[in-house]
Design an enzyme around this catalytic site. Structure first.
Site, PDB file in Angstrom:
ATOM      1  N   HIS A   1      -8.972  10.486 -44.666  1.00 16.87           N
ATOM      2  CA  HIS A   1      -8.585  10.169 -46.038  1.00 16.87           C
ATOM      3  C   HIS A   1      -9.739  10.485 -46.981  1.00 16.87           C
ATOM      4  CE1 HIS A   1     -10.802   6.445 -44.872  1.00 16.87           C
ATOM      5  NE2 HIS A   1     -11.197   6.482 -46.138  1.00 16.87           N
TER       6      HIS A   1
ATOM      7  N   TYR B   1     -20.730   4.369 -43.527  1.00 17.10           N
ATOM      8  CA  TYR B   1     -20.860   5.406 -44.555  1.00 17.10           C
ATOM      9  C   TYR B   1     -22.215   6.080 -44.440  1.00 17.10           C
ATOM     10  CZ  TYR B   1     -16.787   3.480 -47.007  1.00 17.10           C
ATOM     11  OH  TYR B   1     -15.530   3.060 -47.339  1.00 17.10           O
TER      12      TYR B   1
END
Length: 309
Positions: free
Chosen positions: A153, A257
């Site tokens: 995504h 991340y």
């Protein structure tokens, strides 16, 4: 069905050699093509090991940030239907010919209200996977680095998330799974929205911010153990980590991340719940945004909200 999935993320990088080391050696994507764009920029095309189509990530040398996204439609007829919806929404739509993007068929292209370029197509050359479909093993034996299986995504920013949510709902038939709102009252403002067209918890997320910016694009992993293993490998390869392994309150996904050498933020994302169109949308209020984004620390770091490409 219309849109099946996010087909490709095409991003800019400042140095192709450094980028190839990151996406090829650390992430473990498979390089499928290297060429030069019509503008004369070096490009490299990649796929994950569990993706059948020719590419899901395109790197183009010459800056940072997202160039465009490709969305794969289930049926060829879906393209015209989406084109009509986009025109009804007020967007300017142009036709895209086979070959404009290597190995990608005819389609349409438009710029969204967020100033991001979207392409919609139905066909892309299928080159298959090492495990195939005949009594397949669960994964290839000789994965490199993290060995991410697939693109998952992306999260983008724009000045009007509510308008962008409406575009994704009206044109792509997406539905929101999670939202961040200023309040639970009817006159609330929308600070962020997570949307999908299928059971995937989100395919595109939108938060308030500058027009046309990339917050991150993410690769799919199975679970906590794979996210933790990925974080170990990122440290071994001296990758700049933004957020160490944790869980999202929003989507319940497990995450880490980090940044590619050019400064584009990547994520590896595992878990989350199955989405269904009849499931009520989860709503988070802005006073709980820290818990919604990083469930354990319940705090956002300044970098996470300010570093965009």
């Amino acid at each position: 069905m219309g849109i099946m999935r996010l087909g490709y993320a095409h991003v800019r990088v400042t140095d192709m050699t450094e980028a190839k080391n990151h996406y090829g050696s650390t992430m473990g994507l498979y390089e499928t093509l290297e060429d030069v764009s019509p503008e004369g920029n070096k490009r490299t095309f990649y796929k994950g090991w569990d993706e059948w189509d020719h590419h899901s990530v395109v790197l183009e040398e010459g800056g940072v940030g997202v160039v465009k996204y490709g969305w794969k439609a289930q049926h060829e007829a879906d393209i015209e239907a989406i084109e009509n919806k986009a025109k009804t929404f007020g967007l300017t739509v142009e036709r895209m010919s086979a070959g404009e993007n290597p190995e990608v068929g005819d389609g349409i292209r438009f710029t969204t209200t967020s100033d991001h370029v979207f392409e919609v197509y139905h066909s892309q050359t299928a080159i298959g996977t090492e495990v195939g479909t005949h009594n397949p093993d669960p994964f290839p034996r000789h994965l490199v680095g993290i060995g991410v299986p697939a693109l998952d995504h992306s999260l983008i920013t724009c000045e009007d998330p509510k308008l962008m949510e409406k575009l994704l709902m009206d044109v792509f038939d997406f539905y929101p799974t999670e939202r961040i709102q200023t309040s639970l009252e009817d006159d609330h403002e929308l600070a962020g929205t997570w949307l999908t067209s299928n059971n995937q918890i989100h395919q595109m997320a939108v938060i308030g911010g500058p027009q046309g910016k990339l917050h991150h694009f993410a690769f799919r992993l199975d679970d906590w153990s794979q996210v933790g293993h990925a974080a170990d490998l990122l440290t071994m390869d001296d990758v700049a980590v933004d957020v160490t392994p944790t869980r999202h309150g929003i989507t319940r996904g497990q995450t880490t991340y980090f940044f590619d050498p050019s400064g584009n933020r990547n994520e590896v994302f595992g878990g989350g719940y199955l989405a269904f169109p009849d499931r009520p949308t989860n709503v988070w209020t802005v006073d709980q945004i820290g818990k919604g984004i990083f469930y354990h620390s319940r705090e956002l770091n300044e970098r996470f909200t300010s570093v965009l490409t």
